[in-house]
Design an enzyme around this catalytic site. Structure first.
Site, PDB file in Angstrom:
ATOM      1  N   ASN A   7       1.037  -1.261   0.005  1.00 55.29           N
ATOM      2  CA  ASN A   7      -0.045  -0.066  -0.124  1.00 55.29           C
ATOM      3  C   ASN A   7       1.018   1.188  -0.038  1.00 55.29           C
ATOM      4  O   ASN A   7       1.726   1.378   0.820  1.00 55.29           O
ATOM      5  CB  ASN A   7      -1.018  -0.054   1.339  1.00 55.29           C
ATOM      6  CG  ASN A   7      -2.048   1.046   1.281  1.00 55.29           C
ATOM      7  OD1 ASN A   7      -1.507   2.526   0.933  1.00 55.29           O
ATOM      8  ND2 ASN A   7      -3.190   0.770   1.522  1.00 55.29           N
ATOM      9  N   ARG A  18       4.867  18.389   1.147  1.00 59.86           N
ATOM     10  CA  ARG A  18       5.481  19.593   0.672  1.00 59.86           C
ATOM     11  C   ARG A  18       5.230  19.968  -0.683  1.00 59.86           C
ATOM     12  O   ARG A  18       5.783  21.042  -1.187  1.00 59.86           O
ATOM     13  CB  ARG A  18       7.069  18.989   0.832  1.00 59.86           C
ATOM     14  CG  ARG A  18       7.697  18.906   2.010  1.00 59.86           C
ATOM     15  CD  ARG A  18       8.016  20.278   2.429  1.00 59.86           C
ATOM     16  NE  ARG A  18       9.044  21.091   1.976  1.00 59.86           N
ATOM     17  CZ  ARG A  18      10.120  21.050   2.111  1.00 59.86           C
ATOM     18  NH1 ARG A  18      10.844  20.004   3.008  1.00 59.86           N
ATOM     19  NH2 ARG A  18      11.122  21.690   1.537  1.00 59.86           N
ATOM     20  N   HIS A  43      -5.581   3.648  -1.528  1.00 60.15           N
ATOM     21  CA  HIS A  43      -6.821   3.561  -0.951  1.00 60.15           C
ATOM     22  C   HIS A  43      -7.289   5.256  -1.306  1.00 60.15           C
ATOM     23  O   HIS A  43      -6.982   6.057  -0.517  1.00 60.15           O
ATOM     24  CB  HIS A  43      -6.849   3.539   0.323  1.00 60.15           C
ATOM     25  CG  HIS A  43      -7.862   3.628   1.223  1.00 60.15           C
ATOM     26  ND1 HIS A  43      -8.593   2.804   2.276  1.00 60.15           N
ATOM     27  CD2 HIS A  43      -9.170   4.397   0.967  1.00 60.15           C
ATOM     28  CE1 HIS A  43      -9.746   2.884   2.463  1.00 60.15           C
ATOM     29  NE2 HIS A  43     -10.205   4.228   1.797  1.00 60.15           N
ATOM     30  N   HIS A  50      -3.867  11.602   0.614  1.00 60.31           N
ATOM     31  CA  HIS A  50      -2.823  10.892   0.155  1.00 60.31           C
ATOM     32  C   HIS A  50      -2.685  10.607  -1.246  1.00 60.31           C
ATOM     33  O   HIS A  50      -2.315  11.299  -2.112  1.00 60.31           O
ATOM     34  CB  HIS A  50      -2.729   9.795   1.009  1.00 60.31           C
ATOM     35  CG  HIS A  50      -3.766   9.117   1.614  1.00 60.31           C
ATOM     36  ND1 HIS A  50      -4.667   8.319   0.648  1.00 60.31           N
ATOM     37  CD2 HIS A  50      -4.297   9.125   2.843  1.00 60.31           C
ATOM     38  CE1 HIS A  50      -5.666   8.016   1.654  1.00 60.31           C
ATOM     39  NE2 HIS A  50      -5.506   8.353   2.821  1.00 60.31           N
ATOM     40  N   GLU A  70      -8.656   0.214  -3.006  1.00 59.68           N
ATOM     41  CA  GLU A  70      -9.899  -0.065  -2.076  1.00 59.68           C
ATOM     42  C   GLU A  70     -10.319   1.307  -1.652  1.00 59.68           C
ATOM     43  O   GLU A  70      -9.699   2.410  -1.808  1.00 59.68           O
ATOM     44  CB  GLU A  70      -9.082  -0.436  -0.579  1.00 59.68           C
ATOM     45  CG  GLU A  70      -8.049   0.208  -0.176  1.00 59.68           C
ATOM     46  CD  GLU A  70      -7.331  -0.436   1.161  1.00 59.68           C
ATOM     47  OE1 GLU A  70      -7.369  -1.728   1.179  1.00 59.68           O
ATOM     48  OE2 GLU A  70      -6.760   0.245   2.012  1.00 59.68           O
ATOM     49  N   THR A 101      -8.632   6.354   9.212  1.00 63.10           N
ATOM     50  CA  THR A 101      -8.217   5.284   8.677  1.00 63.10           C
ATOM     51  C   THR A 101      -9.187   4.259   8.989  1.00 63.10           C
ATOM     52  O   THR A 101      -9.942   4.406   9.488  1.00 63.10           O
ATOM     53  CB  THR A 101      -6.951   4.597   9.237  1.00 63.10           C
ATOM     54  OG1 THR A 101      -6.107   3.520   8.655  1.00 63.10           O
ATOM     55  CG2 THR A 101      -7.037   4.312  10.880  1.00 63.10           C
ATOM     56  N   HIS A 191      -4.127  -4.551   7.918  1.00 65.19           N
ATOM     57  CA  HIS A 191      -4.344  -3.582   9.016  1.00 65.19           C
ATOM     58  C   HIS A 191      -3.306  -3.961  10.044  1.00 65.19           C
ATOM     59  O   HIS A 191      -3.595  -5.081  10.772  1.00 65.19           O
ATOM     60  CB  HIS A 191      -5.529  -3.323   9.365  1.00 65.19           C
ATOM     61  CG  HIS A 191      -5.926  -1.806   9.741  1.00 65.19           C
ATOM     62  ND1 HIS A 191      -6.187  -0.445   9.248  1.00 65.19           N
ATOM     63  CD2 HIS A 191      -5.499  -1.378  11.452  1.00 65.19           C
ATOM     64  CE1 HIS A 191      -6.233   0.315   9.740  1.00 65.19           C
ATOM     65  NE2 HIS A 191      -5.788   0.016  11.167  1.00 65.19           N
ATOM     66  N   ASP A 192      -2.368  -3.329  10.249  1.00 64.34           N
ATOM     67  CA  ASP A 192      -1.274  -3.082  11.192  1.00 64.34           C
ATOM     68  C   ASP A 192      -0.649  -4.377  11.334  1.00 64.34           C
ATOM     69  O   ASP A 192       0.102  -4.706  12.172  1.00 64.34           O
ATOM     70  CB  ASP A 192      -1.993  -3.217  12.728  1.00 64.34           C
ATOM     71  CG  ASP A 192      -2.529  -1.683  12.988  1.00 64.34           C
ATOM     72  OD1 ASP A 192      -2.136  -0.876  12.318  1.00 64.34           O
ATOM     73  OD2 ASP A 192      -3.370  -1.420  14.010  1.00 64.34           O
ATOM     74  N   GLY A 214       0.989  -1.167   4.195  1.00 58.88           N
ATOM     75  CA  GLY A 214       1.335   0.029   4.025  1.00 58.88           C
ATOM     76  C   GLY A 214       2.092   0.549   5.022  1.00 58.88           C
ATOM     77  O   GLY A 214       3.285   0.856   4.854  1.00 58.88           O
ATOM     78  N   HIS A 215       1.416   1.224   6.067  1.00 61.07           N
ATOM     79  CA  HIS A 215       2.049   2.011   7.010  1.00 61.07           C
ATOM     80  C   HIS A 215       3.409   1.181   7.645  1.00 61.07           C
ATOM     81  O   HIS A 215       4.320   1.938   7.682  1.00 61.07           O
ATOM     82  CB  HIS A 215       1.056   2.368   8.397  1.00 61.07           C
ATOM     83  CG  HIS A 215       1.639   3.247   9.448  1.00 61.07           C
ATOM     84  ND1 HIS A 215       1.686   4.579   9.198  1.00 61.07           N
ATOM     85  CD2 HIS A 215       2.135   2.923  10.605  1.00 61.07           C
ATOM     86  CE1 HIS A 215       2.047   5.056  10.187  1.00 61.07           C
ATOM     87  NE2 HIS A 215       2.568   4.233  11.129  1.00 61.07           N
TER      88      HIS A 215
END
Length: 242
Positions: A7, A18, A43, A50, A70, A101, A191-192, A214-215
């Site tokens: 992701n 920026r 997403h 984003h 998604e 989120t 997720h996580d 992703g994160h």
């Protein structure tokens, strides 16, 4: 082996902070593929904080692996984008407007008819459909009645409780995964998930089709480098070689 879809939302967040085009989201996606990612996930949200809708269109032109979009299918703009771009997969998430989120799965019983109608729109366009679902047997059974191809198990609860008791943390996910398999549903998860908890998930549910990360992956890349991090995550999924 379970596929890794990277992701890239956080890369777009960094760019947007920026202005300009640094980092270049499209190039980073291409590099992720080159470094071993099996797919790319985005997403897009209405405020484009984003991933931007223009990014999605540009990515479609160049990606060679699986493309997963998604998002909240209650937004007509999202539906129109997916039908225009025609990714390999669309993952339907029950987000509220301006939600930070994704934090829960669909109530597939209450929203069964809505999901049936929406899923049919995408499937008629030749797009595989996955829907976000909590690890609840009733929700998995409801999902099977919507016509979806896959479900994506929302794994925040697993990740949160993993350190304290991983067997207890995985238990509802394993039961939901078994039910999905019995019902003929494909299975994704996300997720996580991270380098700490991913291998155990893949070991316990070896028929998992895909994880979307992703994160944590982007955070790890700050330390380990983007290419090396993707390979580290791929190794966690290679349970046959563990």
């Amino acid at each position: 082996m379970t596929k890794l879809s990277v992701n890239i939302n956080k890369i777009a967040t960094l760019r947007n902070s920026r202005g300009g085009n640094n980092p270049n989201v499209v190039k980073m996606a291409i590099d992720a593929e080159r470094f071993g990612a099996d797919g790319i996930t985005v997403h897009p949200r209405p405020d484009e904080r984003h991933i931007r809708y223009a990014d999605v269109r540009e990515l479609k032109k160049v990606l060679t692996t699986e493309f997963n979009i998604e998002g909240n299918c209650r937004e007509q703009k999202f539906i129109d984008l997916v039908l225009e771009v025609k990714p390999h997969q669309v993952t339907l998430v029950p987000d509220a407007l301006n939600q930070l989120t994704s934090d829960h799965g669909w109530d597939t019983i209450t929203h069964k008819q809505y999901l049936r109608d929406t899923i049919r729109i995408f499937k008629d366009a030749g797009i595989r459909v996955s829907i976000f679902v909590d690890p609840d047997i009733r929700m998995v059974e409801g999902a099977a009645e919507t016509g979806t191809d896959r479900i994506e198990l929302y794994t925040e609860g697993y990740a949160r409780h993993y350190a304290a008791n991983r067997e207890k943390a995985i238990a509802p996910y394993l039961e939901a995964a078994k039910k999905a398999k019995a019902l003929g549903l494909g299975l994704n998860a996300g997720h996580d998930l991270d380098l700490t908890n991913l291998r155990y998930l893949a070991q316990q549910i070896p028929w998992l089709d895909e994880v979307s990360i992703g994160h944590a992956l982007i955070c790890d890349a700050l330390y380990y480098g983007f290419e090396n991090t993707i390979q580290l995550y791929k190794r966690q999924l290679n349970v046959s070689g563990s």
